[in-house]
Design a protein around this motif. Sequence first.
Motif, PDB file in Angstrom:
ATOM      1  N   LYS A 103      -9.358   3.504  -7.901  1.00  0.00           N
ATOM      2  CA  LYS A 103      -7.797   2.711  -8.323  1.00  0.00           C
ATOM      3  C   LYS A 103      -7.632   2.169  -6.567  1.00  0.00           C
ATOM      4  O   LYS A 103      -6.985   0.834  -6.114  1.00  0.00           O
ATOM      5  CB  LYS A 103      -7.137   3.270  -8.817  1.00  0.00           C
ATOM      6  N   SER A 104      -7.154   2.706  -6.132  1.00  0.00           N
ATOM      7  CA  SER A 104      -6.678   2.766  -4.950  1.00  0.00           C
ATOM      8  C   SER A 104      -7.115   1.795  -4.264  1.00  0.00           C
ATOM      9  O   SER A 104      -6.788   0.593  -3.301  1.00  0.00           O
ATOM     10  CB  SER A 104      -6.621   4.210  -3.388  1.00  0.00           C
ATOM     11  N   THR A 105      -8.389   2.074  -3.909  1.00  0.00           N
ATOM     12  CA  THR A 105      -9.582   0.698  -3.109  1.00  0.00           C
ATOM     13  C   THR A 105      -9.189  -0.760  -3.306  1.00  0.00           C
ATOM     14  O   THR A 105      -9.635  -1.133  -2.810  1.00  0.00           O
ATOM     15  CB  THR A 105     -10.968   2.191  -3.060  1.00  0.00           C
ATOM     16  N   GLY A 123       2.505   6.685  -1.918  1.00  0.00           N
ATOM     17  CA  GLY A 123       2.778   7.663  -1.946  1.00  0.00           C
ATOM     18  C   GLY A 123       1.282   8.761  -1.948  1.00  0.00           C
ATOM     19  O   GLY A 123       1.914  10.227  -2.280  1.00  0.00           O
ATOM     20  N   GLU A 124       0.213   8.843  -1.719  1.00  0.00           N
ATOM     21  CA  GLU A 124      -0.324  10.055  -1.672  1.00  0.00           C
ATOM     22  C   GLU A 124      -1.076   9.754  -0.223  1.00  0.00           C
ATOM     23  O   GLU A 124      -1.504  10.552  -0.062  1.00  0.00           O
ATOM     24  CB  GLU A 124      -1.502   8.992  -3.151  1.00  0.00           C
ATOM     25  N   GLU A 125      -1.649   8.758   0.392  1.00  0.00           N
ATOM     26  CA  GLU A 125      -2.177   9.091   1.295  1.00  0.00           C
ATOM     27  C   GLU A 125      -1.151   8.356   2.650  1.00  0.00           C
ATOM     28  O   GLU A 125      -0.443   7.739   2.640  1.00  0.00           O
ATOM     29  CB  GLU A 125      -3.477   7.639   1.344  1.00  0.00           C
ATOM     30  N   SER A 126      -1.354   8.825   4.041  1.00  0.00           N
ATOM     31  CA  SER A 126      -1.129   8.720   5.101  1.00  0.00           C
ATOM     32  C   SER A 126      -1.443   7.075   5.479  1.00  0.00           C
ATOM     33  O   SER A 126      -2.526   7.180   5.591  1.00  0.00           O
ATOM     34  CB  SER A 126      -1.390   9.584   6.326  1.00  0.00           C
ATOM     35  N   ILE A 169       2.332  -0.596  -5.698  1.00  0.00           N
ATOM     36  CA  ILE A 169       2.781   1.313  -5.721  1.00  0.00           C
ATOM     37  C   ILE A 169       1.397   2.245  -6.062  1.00  0.00           C
ATOM     38  O   ILE A 169       1.014   2.080  -6.956  1.00  0.00           O
ATOM     39  CB  ILE A 169       3.833   1.152  -6.176  1.00  0.00           C
ATOM     40  N   ASP A 170       1.490   3.003  -5.101  1.00  0.00           N
ATOM     41  CA  ASP A 170       0.400   4.093  -5.609  1.00  0.00           C
ATOM     42  C   ASP A 170       0.747   4.912  -4.832  1.00  0.00           C
ATOM     43  O   ASP A 170       1.016   5.838  -4.092  1.00  0.00           O
ATOM     44  CB  ASP A 170      -1.380   3.836  -4.362  1.00  0.00           C
ATOM     45  N   SER A 171       0.986   5.900  -5.932  1.00  0.00           N
ATOM     46  CA  SER A 171       1.298   5.604  -7.548  1.00  0.00           C
ATOM     47  C   SER A 171       2.394   5.789  -8.319  1.00  0.00           C
ATOM     48  O   SER A 171       3.173   6.871  -7.561  1.00  0.00           O
ATOM     49  CB  SER A 171      -0.554   7.108  -7.694  1.00  0.00           C
TER      50      SER A 171
END
Length: 452
Positions: A103-105, A123-126, A169-171
Amino acid sequence: MAKTKTTFFCQNCGAQYAKWLGQCKSCNEWNTIVEEVIQKEEKRNWQQSSTSKKTNKALKINEISSEKEDRISTKNNELNRVLGGGIVKGSMTLLGGEPGIGKSTLLLQIALTIPKKVLYVSGEESQSQIKMRAERLKIANTNCLILTETNTQHIFRAIEEVQPEVVVIDSIQTLFTDYIEASPGSISQIRETTAELIKFAKETATPVLLIGHITKDGNIAGPKILEHMVDVVLQFEGDRNHTYRILRANKNRFGSTAEIGIYEMQNVGLREVENPSEILISQKDDDLSGTAIAATLEGIRPLMIEVQALVSTAVYGTPQRSSTGYDIKRLNMLLAVLEKRAGFRLGAKDVFLNIAGGIKVDDPAIDLAVISAILSSNEDEAIPQDYCFAAEIGLAGEIRPVNRVEQRILEAEKLGFHKIFISKFNKINTGNYTIKVVKVSKVEDIFANLFA
Ligand code: TYD
Ligand code: MG
């Protein structure tokens, strides 16, 4: 802090409480009480709202202008197809899928290729993790800004500063708003943050793409109401051990839900697959027994799919039945039909079934190919590689017609198949095609055609 009033409601019966309880006192349901905002502080979250207060007027239906929605075309044709032609301005799109499916990809790839200014909020990865992923995708871009933030008020501040044309927006499960005490991911937080984002999207005509986690049983985590609130719900699915991914619209206020997009996960990101049939059929030199090709439809897109079966004498007392990509109950039903209606003794045999490419099929038109593959393996006689099948099997052993059979025949013809088996009850003129169309009505007919 904020002058916002919240209270607690039971989601089941609507009873109201001043504080949280585990069990509702009026309907005795457990875990149904959630916090909700009942009065919001003025001039909160999305600032421009106060300036753009217009009231709507009722119009007669023939007075309403029917101009098309304003769409932003992404550079990704598969996504455009699923959305019905591009991202509609001011729309909210929710993308759900299992962890690690991509999804993020997918959304980062869209954010990097779309010719618009994008704010990608994670909000999940730096930021450096996202940078590393972007490097992997090998897309150069200066028009995409990355923000790591989970507080919606801070996100809106960044949006005002950056003025993006698209927001990702993730996620949604990581977001929280200051106005509710509940922790991120809880029902009340998800509902409130989504409502804030929808307000922003509608008032500024900026499309928002949201990633949503799914629960064990495949639903988007959080309240069901989330799916009602957004305009489009996309589902990204596939087998994590295989490279194919299917993007589907479960809901689309601006287009059809019948279209699908197909991707292949490579080590440089997701590649669009324009002609899926060619890859889903495995390449082989010799005729092998136990494989049959089905002409199926995924949504409205024709797909040629390879069914593989292995029938062998049971080693243990109870024969095993196993199936990948196809409903095991339906497999058992087809085996019972073969046994009872056509007299094939499969009761003491192990039967394994596999759909090549790691995809799942629920199109009933695959039934005939399943039966043919099983018979082929049982007889140990190969089905010629240029044959394919499209029909459903009924409980009486009858071969039933399927919808859009012309489209399936045309796809088979296009891919160079020479013979397609369909139901006798599909009313079409077989003379219109160069491919040979064989009509069958019973399971025995198919056996006679293939192996006798
Ligand atoms: P990701 O987008 O992080 O999944 P999600 O956001 O749905 O949880 O996808 C991660 C998986 O994809 C991970 O297992 C690695 C793989 N991947 C590739 O195979 N190629 C790539 O170019 C990228 C970026 C990821
Ligand atoms: Mg992710």
